[in-house]
Write a protein that holds these residues in place. Structure first.
Motif, PDB file in Angstrom:
ATOM      1  N   UNK A  71       0.829  -1.215   0.000  1.00 13.86           N
ATOM      2  CA  UNK A  71       0.000   0.000   0.000  1.00 13.86           C
ATOM      3  C   UNK A  71       0.857   1.256   0.000  1.00 13.86           C
ATOM      4  N   UNK A  72       2.025   1.170   0.617  1.00 14.39           N
ATOM      5  CA  UNK A  72       2.905   2.338   0.708  1.00 14.39           C
ATOM      6  C   UNK A  72       3.592   2.642  -0.617  1.00 14.39           C
ATOM      7  N   UNK A  73       4.029   1.595  -1.319  1.00 13.95           N
ATOM      8  CA  UNK A  73       4.805   1.845  -2.535  1.00 13.95           C
ATOM      9  C   UNK A  73       3.957   1.946  -3.799  1.00 13.95           C
ATOM     10  N   UNK A  74       2.742   1.398  -3.779  1.00 15.95           N
ATOM     11  CA  UNK A  74       1.908   1.385  -4.989  1.00 15.95           C
ATOM     12  C   UNK A  74       1.699   2.768  -5.610  1.00 15.95           C
ATOM     13  N   UNK A  75       1.407   3.831  -4.833  1.00 20.71           N
ATOM     14  CA  UNK A  75       1.137   5.130  -5.456  1.00 20.71           C
ATOM     15  C   UNK A  75       2.276   5.672  -6.305  1.00 20.71           C
ATOM     16  N   UNK A  76       3.509   5.285  -6.004  1.00 19.25           N
ATOM     17  CA  UNK A  76       4.645   5.799  -6.779  1.00 19.25           C
ATOM     18  C   UNK A  76       4.584   5.358  -8.238  1.00 19.25           C
ATOM     19  N   UNK A  77       4.075   4.151  -8.480  1.00 21.67           N
ATOM     20  CA  UNK A  77       4.036   3.621  -9.843  1.00 21.67           C
ATOM     21  C   UNK A  77       3.113   4.437 -10.756  1.00 21.67           C
ATOM     22  N   UNK A  78       2.196   5.174 -10.162  1.00 20.47           N
ATOM     23  CA  UNK A  78       1.177   5.873 -10.950  1.00 20.47           C
ATOM     24  C   UNK A  78       1.380   7.386 -10.960  1.00 20.47           C
ATOM     25  N   UNK A  79       2.563   7.847 -10.555  1.00 19.09           N
ATOM     26  CA  UNK A  79       2.799   9.289 -10.461  1.00 19.09           C
ATOM     27  C   UNK A  79       3.039   9.952 -11.818  1.00 19.09           C
ATOM     28  N   UNK A  80       3.499   9.185 -12.799  1.00 22.33           N
ATOM     29  CA  UNK A  80       3.779   9.763 -14.116  1.00 22.33           C
ATOM     30  C   UNK A  80       3.170   8.874 -15.197  1.00 22.33           C
ATOM     31  N   UNK A  81       2.994   9.402 -16.412  1.00 21.07           N
ATOM     32  CA  UNK A  81       2.447   8.576 -17.490  1.00 21.07           C
ATOM     33  C   UNK A  81       3.300   7.326 -17.715  1.00 21.07           C
ATOM     34  N   UNK A  82       2.641   6.176 -17.793  1.00 20.40           N
ATOM     35  CA  UNK A  82       3.385   4.923 -17.922  1.00 20.40           C
ATOM     36  C   UNK A  82       2.390   3.793 -18.171  1.00 20.40           C
ATOM     37  N   UNK A  83       2.505   3.133 -19.305  1.00 17.27           N
ATOM     38  CA  UNK A  83       1.559   2.073 -19.647  1.00 17.27           C
ATOM     39  C   UNK A  83       2.184   0.674 -19.620  1.00 17.27           C
ATOM     40  N   UNK A  84       3.350   0.537 -19.011  1.00 18.15           N
ATOM     41  CA  UNK A  84       4.014  -0.767 -18.951  1.00 18.15           C
ATOM     42  C   UNK A  84       3.545  -1.552 -17.730  1.00 18.15           C
ATOM     43  N   UNK A  85       3.259  -2.826 -17.928  1.00 13.69           N
ATOM     44  CA  UNK A  85       2.861  -3.670 -16.798  1.00 13.69           C
ATOM     45  C   UNK A  85       4.042  -3.978 -15.884  1.00 13.69           C
TER      46      UNK A  85
END
Length: 310
Positions: free
Chosen positions: A14-28
């Protein structure tokens, strides 16, 4: 900057998940679920820098490499230099990245920078689809898929159900996964160690009772027995569902088409974009992914620093 790298655990999700969505990025690959699935395989370590960026270290066959920093787009150049400095001054190595997403490569203009060698990893591009296409299977281009689904529904009428999987279902899931691995197809066997590591990663996730609001798991049961399951996560910034895992009993015609459709209908009913990951360069897997009529691809790159003078 002092970077404290640690092994990510389920409690950290839960702590690290938000970082993945901070910038445009469509890679799994650039998502929290893949970090945990491949954690053991690539000896993944993460560091939260200034509470503004997630930095990742990985290792394979003794080689250290990194992912692109996960942070706001305006901070990307700075944290790219931070991870580069860590490689140069702490690891005494040139910066090397695998699976660098195309959005970041473009933002940093790395292809035009003589200090870096940039190469597309063509076999590892992700397949992108329209959510409504895969949920509805409408039109001539999905005619064969729709027929397989309808045939399954007719043959197993009253005997099958879709079920959202919970922690209480993990023994059923892991038991099915182990049986599936023993009976995997020849195409699947071609993946070699990668498939074994994937199975190990799923075991670790489920044992830890992985919990995250963006994470979803669902299965198809026939006569009360699990016959297919899928795992995925939502990228809320892109409104994109990343389908990380999809396994089914290949002896049951239509089972893959059914879990593919039902998983999206039940778990990601509003996702505009679906990312079904790469084909690993396998002809059979490529044919299967192309048969769902992708609308595009998310391309990924290897980035190697050329001006390191260590």
């Amino acid at each position: 900057m002092n970077l404290d790298f640690f092994i990510p655990r389920s409690a950290d999700a839960e702590r690290i998940a938000p970082f993945y969505y901070m910038r445009p990025n469509k890679a799994c690959d650039s998502g929290v679920i893949d970090t945990f699935i491949w954690r053991e395989s690539y000896d993944i370590r993460v560091s939260i820098a200034d509470d503004k960026a997630l930095l990742i270290l990985m290792k394979s066959d003794g080689e250290c490499f990194s992912a692109m920093p996960f942070c706001k787009e305006e901070d990307l150049q700075y944290y790219f230099s931070v991870i580069e400095k860590y490689f140069n001054e702490v690891l005494k190595k040139p910066l090397k990245m695998y699976l660098a997403d195309e959005e970041a490569v473009e933002t940093l203009a790395l292809k035009d920078d003589p200090r870096y060698y940039v190469k597309e990893e063509a076999d590892l591009k992700d397949y992108l689809y329209k959510g409504d296409d895969l949920r509805n299977l409408s039109g001539k281009k999905y005619h064969k898929k729709k027929n397989l689904v309808n045939k399954f529904l007719k043959e197993y009428e009253g005997r099958w159900e879709y079920r959202t999987l919970r922690c209480s279902d993990r023994e059923d899931l892991l038991d099915f996964l182990d049986k599936w691995y023993e009976k995997r197809t020849e195409d699947e066997k071609e993946t070699g160690d990668a498939l074994e590591y994937e199975v190990i990663g799923i075991h670790e996730m489920m044992k830890e009772c992985f919990s995250l609001k963006e994470f979803r798991a669902g299965g198809i049961f026939i006569d009360g027995h699990l016959q297919a399951f899928s795992l995925g996560a939502l990228n809320p910034r892109e409104n994109m569902a990343c389908i990380a895992i999809e396994k089914g009993n290949s002896e049951i015609p239509g089972i893959y088409q059914v879990i593919n459709q039902q998983f999206l209908i039940h778990e990601f009913p509003d996702a505009e974009l679906i990312n079904r990951e790469d084909d690993m360069g396998l002809p059979g897997l490529r044919k299967a992914k192309e048969s769902y009529n992708p609308i595009g691809y998310e391309r990924k790159y290897m980035v190697l620093q050329k001006d390191f003078k260590g």
